[in-house]
Every structure is written in structure tokens, then in C-alpha cells.
Write a protein that holds these residues in place. Sequence first.
Motif, mmCIF file in Angstrom:
data_model
loop_
_atom_site.group_PDB
_atom_site.id
_atom_site.type_symbol
_atom_site.label_atom_id
_atom_site.label_comp_id
_atom_site.label_asym_id
_atom_site.label_seq_id
_atom_site.Cartn_x
_atom_site.Cartn_y
_atom_site.Cartn_z
ATOM 1 N N GLY A 3 62.290 -2.505 -91.069
ATOM 2 C CA GLY A 3 62.325 -1.319 -92.003
ATOM 3 C C GLY A 3 61.357 -1.698 -93.364
ATOM 4 N N GLN A 4 60.068 -2.432 -93.116
ATOM 5 C CA GLN A 4 59.425 -2.723 -94.408
ATOM 6 C C GLN A 4 58.382 -1.726 -94.747
ATOM 7 O OE1 GLN A 4 57.666 -6.239 -92.884
ATOM 8 N NE2 GLN A 4 59.128 -7.374 -94.022
ATOM 9 N N ASN A 5 58.464 -0.669 -93.761
ATOM 10 C CA ASN A 5 57.125 0.444 -94.226
ATOM 11 C C ASN A 5 58.092 1.697 -94.360
ATOM 12 O OD1 ASN A 5 54.930 -0.772 -94.092
ATOM 13 N ND2 ASN A 5 55.243 -0.772 -91.824
ATOM 14 N N ARG A 6 57.911 2.377 -95.324
ATOM 15 C CA ARG A 6 58.767 3.595 -95.811
ATOM 16 C C ARG A 6 58.158 4.707 -94.712
ATOM 17 N NH1 ARG A 6 59.063 8.298 -99.378
ATOM 18 N NH2 ARG A 6 60.989 8.023 -100.667
ATOM 19 N N LYS A 7 57.082 4.788 -94.295
ATOM 20 C CA LYS A 7 56.700 5.861 -93.436
ATOM 21 C C LYS A 7 57.487 6.003 -91.987
ATOM 22 C CE LYS A 7 52.894 3.469 -91.238
ATOM 23 N NZ LYS A 7 53.528 3.158 -89.990
ATOM 24 N N ASP A 8 57.958 4.881 -91.792
ATOM 25 C CA ASP A 8 58.810 4.618 -90.587
ATOM 26 C C ASP A 8 60.115 5.092 -90.629
ATOM 27 O OD1 ASP A 8 56.537 3.652 -89.322
ATOM 28 O OD2 ASP A 8 57.218 1.325 -89.661
ATOM 29 N N ILE A 9 60.737 5.359 -91.748
ATOM 30 C CA ILE A 9 62.198 5.788 -92.015
ATOM 31 C C ILE A 9 62.165 7.273 -92.585
ATOM 32 C CG2 ILE A 9 64.299 5.200 -93.549
ATOM 33 C CD1 ILE A 9 63.012 2.162 -93.576
ATOM 34 N N ALA A 10 63.228 7.821 -91.871
ATOM 35 C CA ALA A 10 63.596 9.292 -92.593
ATOM 36 C C ALA A 10 65.060 9.338 -92.384
ATOM 37 C CB ALA A 10 62.699 10.313 -91.428
ATOM 38 N N ALA A 11 65.361 10.536 -93.186
ATOM 39 C CA ALA A 11 66.903 10.865 -93.068
ATOM 40 C C ALA A 11 67.234 11.297 -91.509
ATOM 41 C CB ALA A 11 67.075 12.175 -94.002
ATOM 42 N N GLY A 12 68.362 11.006 -91.113
ATOM 43 C CA GLY A 12 68.829 11.157 -90.047
ATOM 44 C C GLY A 12 68.479 10.039 -88.792
ATOM 45 N N LEU A 13 67.730 8.940 -89.238
ATOM 46 C CA LEU A 13 67.728 8.035 -88.292
ATOM 47 C C LEU A 13 68.910 6.817 -88.106
ATOM 48 C CD1 LEU A 13 63.813 6.948 -88.888
ATOM 49 C CD2 LEU A 13 64.856 8.108 -87.054
ATOM 50 N N GLU A 14 69.051 6.395 -87.180
ATOM 51 C CA GLU A 14 70.084 5.275 -86.925
ATOM 52 C C GLU A 14 69.398 4.010 -87.304
ATOM 53 O OE1 GLU A 14 73.500 3.877 -84.001
ATOM 54 O OE2 GLU A 14 72.046 5.248 -83.527
ATOM 55 N N VAL A 15 70.051 3.239 -88.145
ATOM 56 C CA VAL A 15 69.365 2.152 -88.655
ATOM 57 C C VAL A 15 70.284 0.912 -88.744
ATOM 58 C CG1 VAL A 15 67.380 3.026 -89.769
ATOM 59 C CG2 VAL A 15 69.611 2.577 -91.204
ATOM 60 N N ALA A 16 69.875 -0.289 -88.883
ATOM 61 C CA ALA A 16 70.696 -1.526 -89.382
ATOM 62 C C ALA A 16 70.489 -1.950 -90.779
ATOM 63 C CB ALA A 16 70.864 -2.735 -88.370
ATOM 64 N N ILE A 17 71.236 -2.000 -91.752
ATOM 65 C CA ILE A 17 71.074 -2.532 -93.045
ATOM 66 C C ILE A 17 71.592 -3.541 -93.309
ATOM 67 C CG2 ILE A 17 70.517 -0.073 -93.793
ATOM 68 C CD1 ILE A 17 73.165 -0.367 -95.484
ATOM 69 N N VAL A 18 71.316 -4.586 -94.392
ATOM 70 C CA VAL A 18 71.858 -5.633 -94.928
ATOM 71 C C VAL A 18 72.244 -5.094 -96.259
ATOM 72 C CG1 VAL A 18 69.902 -6.827 -95.745
ATOM 73 C CG2 VAL A 18 71.833 -8.015 -95.248
ATOM 74 N N LEU A 19 73.699 -4.930 -96.419
ATOM 75 C CA LEU A 19 74.245 -4.979 -97.918
ATOM 76 C C LEU A 19 73.866 -6.165 -98.827
ATOM 77 C CD1 LEU A 19 77.713 -3.538 -96.521
ATOM 78 C CD2 LEU A 19 75.718 -2.252 -97.125
ATOM 79 N N LYS A 20 74.007 -5.674 -100.056
ATOM 80 C CA LYS A 20 73.636 -6.803 -101.018
ATOM 81 C C LYS A 20 74.633 -7.819 -100.966
ATOM 82 C CE LYS A 20 71.924 -8.029 -105.328
ATOM 83 N NZ LYS A 20 70.335 -8.162 -105.179
#
Length: 68
Positions: A3-20
Motif C-alpha cells: 500500500g505504498q502508492n496512492r494510485k493503487d488505493i481507492a474508497a471501497g477497497l478491502e485492505v489490511a492496515i497497521v494501526l499506530k
Amino acid sequence: MNGQNRKDIAAGLEVAIVLKADQRTGKLTRGVVKDILTNSSFHPHGIKVRLLDGQVGRVQEIFNPKST
């Protein structure tokens, strides 16, 4: 896909994030993107997003990438 490139991400996509709070352990939280919070086109630690449930973190993995 990372998930390093903004162009690959959009609202509605399912992702895995790391919380602070989970950055030391690397624990991932899965959810659907509501808002993209990072303005730059690239971030080495992942683009920061807000999920539908309100949690904020940096994208580590994209599960259903949009076609380019």
C-alpha cells in the motif's frame, strides 16, 4: 500488493492496515477504505487511510486491487 502508492488505493477497497498502536507488533487490521488521508503519491510506510469503522492506519496489503 503493498500500500505504498496512492494510485493503487481507492474508497471501497478491502485492505489490511497497521494501526499506530500495533506498529511495534505488526498486527494487521482488515477493513474497507472510507477515506485516503495521505496527500503524497508515495509513502514508504504505507498510505494512511480511514476505514469504514473509523480506524486509521497505514495500508500494508490490498486484497482486491483495482484494475489499471
